[in-house]
Design a protein around this motif. Sequence first.
Motif, PDB file in Angstrom:
ATOM      1  N   GLU A  66      85.282   6.108  94.134  1.00 25.73           N
ATOM      2  CA  GLU A  66      84.795   6.552  92.836  1.00 25.73           C
ATOM      3  C   GLU A  66      83.536   7.393  92.935  1.00 25.73           C
ATOM      4  O   GLU A  66      83.161   8.044  91.978  1.00 25.73           O
ATOM      5  N   GLY A  67      82.884   7.350  94.086  1.00 25.96           N
ATOM      6  CA  GLY A  67      81.628   8.097  94.226  1.00 25.96           C
ATOM      7  C   GLY A  67      80.483   7.468  93.469  1.00 25.96           C
ATOM      8  O   GLY A  67      79.585   8.167  93.012  1.00 25.96           O
ATOM      9  N   VAL A  68      80.489   6.123  93.340  1.00 26.28           N
ATOM     10  CA  VAL A  68      79.426   5.475  92.563  1.00 26.28           C
ATOM     11  C   VAL A  68      78.283   4.951  93.422  1.00 26.28           C
ATOM     12  O   VAL A  68      77.348   4.357  92.902  1.00 26.28           O
ATOM     13  N   ARG A 103      78.333   0.969  86.157  1.00 26.14           N
ATOM     14  CA  ARG A 103      79.068   1.394  84.949  1.00 26.14           C
ATOM     15  C   ARG A 103      80.477   1.810  85.327  1.00 26.14           C
ATOM     16  O   ARG A 103      81.405   1.696  84.529  1.00 26.14           O
ATOM     17  N   PHE A 104      80.637   2.322  86.566  1.00 28.91           N
ATOM     18  CA  PHE A 104      81.931   2.874  86.955  1.00 28.91           C
ATOM     19  C   PHE A 104      82.569   2.195  88.159  1.00 28.91           C
ATOM     20  O   PHE A 104      83.681   2.517  88.522  1.00 28.91           O
ATOM     21  N   HIS A 146      72.174   2.777  95.905  1.00 25.86           N
ATOM     22  CA  HIS A 146      72.424   2.029  94.670  1.00 25.86           C
ATOM     23  C   HIS A 146      73.850   2.246  94.221  1.00 25.86           C
ATOM     24  O   HIS A 146      74.442   3.280  94.506  1.00 25.86           O
ATOM     25  N   ILE A 147      74.361   1.254  93.503  1.00 26.59           N
ATOM     26  CA  ILE A 147      75.747   1.334  93.025  1.00 26.59           C
ATOM     27  C   ILE A 147      75.747   1.444  91.502  1.00 26.59           C
ATOM     28  O   ILE A 147      75.135   0.625  90.812  1.00 26.59           O
ATOM     29  N   ASP A 148      76.438   2.454  91.008  1.00 21.11           N
ATOM     30  CA  ASP A 148      76.523   2.656  89.549  1.00 21.11           C
ATOM     31  C   ASP A 148      77.573   1.701  88.993  1.00 21.11           C
ATOM     32  O   ASP A 148      78.774   1.999  88.984  1.00 21.11           O
ATOM     33  N   VAL A 174      75.166   5.874  95.470  1.00 14.52           N
ATOM     34  CA  VAL A 174      74.289   7.047  95.531  1.00 14.52           C
ATOM     35  C   VAL A 174      72.971   6.663  96.179  1.00 14.52           C
ATOM     36  O   VAL A 174      72.424   5.592  95.873  1.00 14.52           O
ATOM     37  N   ILE A 221      69.289   6.882  96.173  1.00 11.74           N
ATOM     38  CA  ILE A 221      68.202   7.258  95.264  1.00 11.74           C
ATOM     39  C   ILE A 221      66.909   6.799  95.916  1.00 11.74           C
ATOM     40  O   ILE A 221      66.677   5.604  96.091  1.00 11.74           O
ATOM     41  N   GLU A 259      78.790   5.204 100.973  1.00  9.18           N
ATOM     42  CA  GLU A 259      78.850   6.344 100.059  1.00  9.18           C
ATOM     43  C   GLU A 259      80.042   7.238 100.385  1.00  9.18           C
ATOM     44  O   GLU A 259      80.759   7.698  99.502  1.00  9.18           O
ATOM     45  N   THR A 260      80.252   7.462 101.683  1.00 10.01           N
ATOM     46  CA  THR A 260      81.360   8.313 102.119  1.00 10.01           C
ATOM     47  C   THR A 260      82.701   7.796 101.645  1.00 10.01           C
ATOM     48  O   THR A 260      83.554   8.564 101.207  1.00 10.01           O
ATOM     49  N   TYR A 261      82.884   6.482 101.749  1.00  9.21           N
ATOM     50  CA  TYR A 261      84.223   5.923 101.507  1.00  9.21           C
ATOM     51  C   TYR A 261      84.450   5.350 100.120  1.00  9.21           C
ATOM     52  O   TYR A 261      85.524   4.826  99.843  1.00  9.21           O
ATOM     53  N   CYS A 262      83.452   5.408  99.238  1.00  3.79           N
ATOM     54  CA  CYS A 262      83.685   4.897  97.884  1.00  3.79           C
ATOM     55  C   CYS A 262      84.635   5.829  97.144  1.00  3.79           C
ATOM     56  O   CYS A 262      84.314   7.003  96.963  1.00  3.79           O
TER      57      CYS A 262
END
Lengths: 292, 69, 400
Positions: free
Chosen positions: B29-31, B44-45, B40-42, B33, B35, B24-27
């Motif tokens: 795009e911030g996708v 869509r982006f 989980h990885i979004d 998260v 939950i 999460e820290t190094y993504c």
Amino acid sequence: MSLVEKFEEHYKEKLVRPGNGCCPGCGGSLAWRMLLEALGKNTVLYGGAPCAGCAMRVIKLPRFGFHFSFVGDGASGIAAAFKVKGREDITVFSSAGDGGVGDISFGKVSACAERNDNFIQCCIDNEAYMNTGIQKSGLTPYGAWTTTTPTGKKSKKKMIPMILAQHRIPYLATLSIAYPQDLMKKVRKAKEIRGFRYLHLVMPCPTGWRFPASKTVEVARLAVQTWIWPLYEVEKGILRLTMKPKQRPVEDYLRLQGRFRHLTEDEIAEIQRSVDEEKERLLERDGKNIWL
Amino acid sequence: MGMILRAFRPVIDQEKCKRCGICETYCPEGVIVKIGDDYHIDLRFCKGCGICANECPFDAITMVREKPE
Amino acid sequence: MSRMPMTKVMEGNEAAAYGVKLSRVEVIAAYPITPQTELISTLASMIARGELKAEYIKVEGEHTALAATAAASAAGARAFTASAAQGIVYMEESIWMPPGMRLPVVMCIVNRAIAPLGGLRPDHNDSLLQRDTGWIQIYCENGQEVLDTIIQAYRIGEDKRVYLPVAPCYEGYVVSATATPVEIPDQEEVDDFLPPYKHEMYSLYPENPRSPPRLMRSIAEARYEVQQAMERAKKVIEEVDREYGERFGRYYDGMVEQYRCEDAEAVMVTMGSITGTARDVVDELREEGKKIGLVKLRVFRPFPTEEIQEIGKRVRAIGFVDRNTSYGAVAGCGIGCIETARALYPLDEHPLLLNYFVGLGGSDVTIPQLRHIAKRILKAAETGKPVKDVEWVELEKLEE
């Protein structure tokens, strides 16, 4: 709630959401996530036309800017207006690329530093003019390939942080996306100081530096570990190295990047020697006042 | 919304994942998260850059070839 | 507190400084250049004495000067700058920003000839060069008009129908450094006339940010909006000048002043300080029974097309006095003459249009030169033929 709804709820809390036009693996995109986390919402952004400007389109803060050749000048104007209006609580954060800060608007940045204008100037440095397709800047390192230095750059990287240190500004720091805690601590510290503050972040660029997009953070980490990009701050003239990693050979960093592929052994040795000397000079001055 | 075209997609092995949060820290795009208990990885982006897989200390993320539409 | 205005003998630059002070400008970012320097040093003194509560950013160059000024305006402060010639040209990239971004800053252009083949003294190329950019340009004849025009400029630019930057232009040395009696309006009276600055399109405050919509329109649409703002400005300029006249006793006739043109067969068109000398020449010739009039082109942008057309219907010859050069331009003409020609184009019957270059590089514009020009225009009106279409008066043998 569906998964998508949960994602959207999460993004609502953030100052930047996904969906920007940056390359996959863009160091700038990652940098902005970290910078904004530390800056918080009482911030105005100024600037933005370099590559990392692509990341700015999905940022939820008020923004103002003209063009990439206008580094810092507008931030001076905004800071003056906020002073007159009694809103110095708002952080004015000016960002620009290495081309903006180091070349075309170098005089401007120097002047903002000399006037001690009240804002944070950040250089998001990908070591070339990337937005126009990888041309050399004053901050491109020695030996690097660019389209205008196809046999490798012959001159050395212009060291902006140390130049600005001699302007006697209250605070400056070098940052890396590979060390987020260090980065955010420095940004938060800068926020609390009044006057001209300078943050310089070298962001690896997979497209321009020629390495696989998955290695961006790894490359950034190696830059610090080889002491090619040392992490330090200078507060009221006192230099403080915030990381003193066990030094790795420069080759570990250079061989990951296509832009250094053509380097001869002599050139690599020259780079190593140079880095070693600079490391010694920094260690000598660690904890001391470097205003000369 | 435009389609994100990517060559590879990250897949998290929830068994191997230790919930350290480094991905999460190094993504960029911030996708990624958290939950509930899981990351989980979004998609869509996600641009499929692979930084998450490269950085994961537990090899819990694999980059899988995207199936052509 | 009395509302009596005060009169003081002062140079044009000081008058400008008073205009800025009375307008309660909040941010100034300026770089010194002859012949503007006294304007900004006077402002610095006013701030130091506590007479003007403003932030003055002592910038390192003109490109920055206007950038900082414009950004301050977006951030909610009434902002001001000034420059001349080389400074204007160095600032060119910044000059394009405020009109397209709808930022109503005011910048005094203290006219000076651009190098090379220039010098420190005035001509109008530096301001006229900006005629494509979307800046409103108002040419001032004397120090009093400079003071008054700066105050009017903020009212015009900040009007919701306009939101464009305004450049009050006045010649270096001849106006900037010449001392004349100037009436300083009362501050409270000016406050009634010029309310505090509030831009409806911009807010940089994080709690309620606002900015003009930019991304959704085509460039043509966006530019057309600026063009329309320019057109609407004509009416606003007239309204503001009229109200100013009612309050302060000085009305400058809006876009164009016509001096003794009622029955004129020939008119001379001037801009800036040349107008003052031209008035005397017109009076002299009127004494001699010549039907000559003077048109003062006060506003160059937006161009007073309608006014010029109306005059063109009534007279037989117009002579445009251009204090500028446009190398290679159509028919070897100056900028003012070229614009006037297009204004006259739709008329069924055209007056003769003549062109006189004078005062280039700031050389003195003399009564004999203006008499010569006036006589040439009169002769053209009389005979229906010009002696010459275009004259570089300084290189001509003058008629008596």
